[in-house]
Design an enzyme around this catalytic site. Sequence first.
Site, PDB file in Angstrom:
ATOM      1  N   HIS A 198       4.351  -2.189   5.962  1.00 41.73           N
ATOM      2  CA  HIS A 198       4.225  -1.405   5.038  1.00 41.73           C
ATOM      3  C   HIS A 198       3.187  -0.310   5.711  1.00 41.73           C
ATOM      4  O   HIS A 198       2.834   0.896   5.318  1.00 41.73           O
ATOM      5  CB  HIS A 198       3.149  -1.853   3.866  1.00 41.73           C
ATOM      6  CG  HIS A 198       4.114  -3.042   3.016  1.00 41.73           C
ATOM      7  ND1 HIS A 198       5.225  -2.661   2.261  1.00 41.73           N
ATOM      8  CD2 HIS A 198       4.176  -4.333   3.240  1.00 41.73           C
ATOM      9  CE1 HIS A 198       5.756  -3.748   1.966  1.00 41.73           C
ATOM     10  NE2 HIS A 198       5.131  -4.602   2.314  1.00 41.73           N
ATOM     11  N   HIS A 206      -6.163  -0.076   9.018  1.00 44.04           N
ATOM     12  CA  HIS A 206      -4.622   0.592   8.910  1.00 44.04           C
ATOM     13  C   HIS A 206      -4.564   1.769   8.499  1.00 44.04           C
ATOM     14  O   HIS A 206      -5.464   2.331   8.088  1.00 44.04           O
ATOM     15  CB  HIS A 206      -4.132  -0.545   7.985  1.00 44.04           C
ATOM     16  CG  HIS A 206      -4.683  -0.455   6.605  1.00 44.04           C
ATOM     17  ND1 HIS A 206      -5.565  -1.203   6.024  1.00 44.04           N
ATOM     18  CD2 HIS A 206      -4.604   0.478   5.402  1.00 44.04           C
ATOM     19  CE1 HIS A 206      -6.158  -0.950   5.116  1.00 44.04           C
ATOM     20  NE2 HIS A 206      -5.311  -0.101   4.591  1.00 44.04           N
ATOM     21  N   HIS A 212      -2.412   5.253   6.794  1.00 41.99           N
ATOM     22  CA  HIS A 212      -1.549   5.751   5.504  1.00 41.99           C
ATOM     23  C   HIS A 212      -1.334   7.259   5.830  1.00 41.99           C
ATOM     24  O   HIS A 212      -2.052   8.018   6.294  1.00 41.99           O
ATOM     25  CB  HIS A 212      -2.581   5.621   4.314  1.00 41.99           C
ATOM     26  CG  HIS A 212      -2.923   4.359   3.804  1.00 41.99           C
ATOM     27  ND1 HIS A 212      -2.062   3.501   3.181  1.00 41.99           N
ATOM     28  CD2 HIS A 212      -4.030   3.700   3.848  1.00 41.99           C
ATOM     29  CE1 HIS A 212      -2.729   2.575   2.916  1.00 41.99           C
ATOM     30  NE2 HIS A 212      -3.967   2.590   3.364  1.00 41.99           N
ATOM     31  N   HIS A 253      -7.993   3.125   6.906  1.00 38.88           N
ATOM     32  CA  HIS A 253      -9.006   2.285   6.240  1.00 38.88           C
ATOM     33  C   HIS A 253      -9.392   1.356   6.908  1.00 38.88           C
ATOM     34  O   HIS A 253      -8.704   0.526   7.543  1.00 38.88           O
ATOM     35  CB  HIS A 253      -8.217   1.925   4.927  1.00 38.88           C
ATOM     36  CG  HIS A 253      -8.029   2.960   3.790  1.00 38.88           C
ATOM     37  ND1 HIS A 253      -6.975   2.615   2.740  1.00 38.88           N
ATOM     38  CD2 HIS A 253      -8.846   3.801   3.259  1.00 38.88           C
ATOM     39  CE1 HIS A 253      -7.118   3.633   1.859  1.00 38.88           C
ATOM     40  NE2 HIS A 253      -8.297   4.298   2.044  1.00 38.88           N
ATOM     41  N   THR A 301      -5.147  -0.802  -2.368  1.00 42.55           N
ATOM     42  CA  THR A 301      -4.285   0.181  -2.768  1.00 42.55           C
ATOM     43  C   THR A 301      -2.869  -0.322  -2.400  1.00 42.55           C
ATOM     44  O   THR A 301      -1.795   0.297  -2.435  1.00 42.55           O
ATOM     45  CB  THR A 301      -4.516   1.493  -1.815  1.00 42.55           C
ATOM     46  OG1 THR A 301      -4.163   1.134  -0.418  1.00 42.55           O
ATOM     47  CG2 THR A 301      -5.877   1.962  -1.973  1.00 42.55           C
ATOM     48  N   THR A 302      -2.652  -1.886  -2.082  1.00 39.45           N
ATOM     49  CA  THR A 302      -1.306  -2.179  -1.981  1.00 39.45           C
ATOM     50  C   THR A 302      -1.493  -3.393  -2.746  1.00 39.45           C
ATOM     51  O   THR A 302      -2.380  -4.194  -3.354  1.00 39.45           O
ATOM     52  CB  THR A 302      -1.077  -2.855  -0.831  1.00 39.45           C
ATOM     53  OG1 THR A 302      -2.239  -3.480  -0.323  1.00 39.45           O
ATOM     54  CG2 THR A 302      -1.110  -1.523   0.343  1.00 39.45           C
TER      55      THR A 302
HETATM   56 ZN   LIG Z   1      -5.440   1.315   2.746  1.00 40.25          ZN
END
Ligand SMILES: [Zn+2]
Length: 247
Positions: free
Chosen positions: A87, A112, A114, A131, A197-198
């Site tokens: 992801h 991580h 995005h 993030h 947010t996941t």
């Molecule tokens: Zn994130």
Amino acid sequence: MQQKKLAVAIFFSLLSGVTYAQDNVKWGYEGNIGPAHWGELSKEFATCKTGQVQAPIDIPSKAASTASAPIATSYSASAGEIVNNGHTIQVNLPNAGSAKLGAADYKFLQFHLHTPAEEKIDGMGFPFNAHLVHQSADGKLAVIGIFFKEGGENAALKPIFAAMPSAEGKVSLAANFSLNALFPPSLAYYNYSGSLTTPGCNEGVSFFILKTPVEMSSAQLTQFKNIFPLNARPIMPLNGRTITESN
Ligand SMILES: [Zn+2]
């Protein structure tokens, strides 16, 4: 109590990005398994649908009040690993130090990436964000958000991008990584309360979104998009949340 313990265990296994609450529950960013359907894919993802303080948000800068303490980081360069968890690209740095965020101290866990950036400010988006996930001694999560705009090559990302796996898997960092190198000169931020947010979209996460973006090259952005063309959850409703800021 037992149920709470289980929920916490699931929460942190999600955070590690390697094991998932239910390995057989596939989720993604498009189509039938995309964000609009996350809440229906598993009971454990229900908060994605029913939560009222979800992330990311479009931050209304004019609504923010200046009440928040400055961020104070005490990071040290450390060894770690780069994970492609299917992801995102996640960099685990278990010994990178800590940060004082708001009133509490938080240990750094991982950062991580995005694309596009998940948060917006006054409707304005950025092509990319990081993030940085931290955890307090009592298990609360706080995330520093760093926006990236297109410009010069980002030196801090270079060792990550040189080694990041294009398929699911992980590699060790070749050299110690300095988190400080990721940050813009100003640590001024907007703070809001949100969620992962996941999936499972667990709430109780405090976000410190830095106002000042850093730069990355278009070649770096392309390199990431070749692995993850889109891995950002759409903007979620504000639902009357209060935003604070630091200058
Ligand atoms: Zn994130």
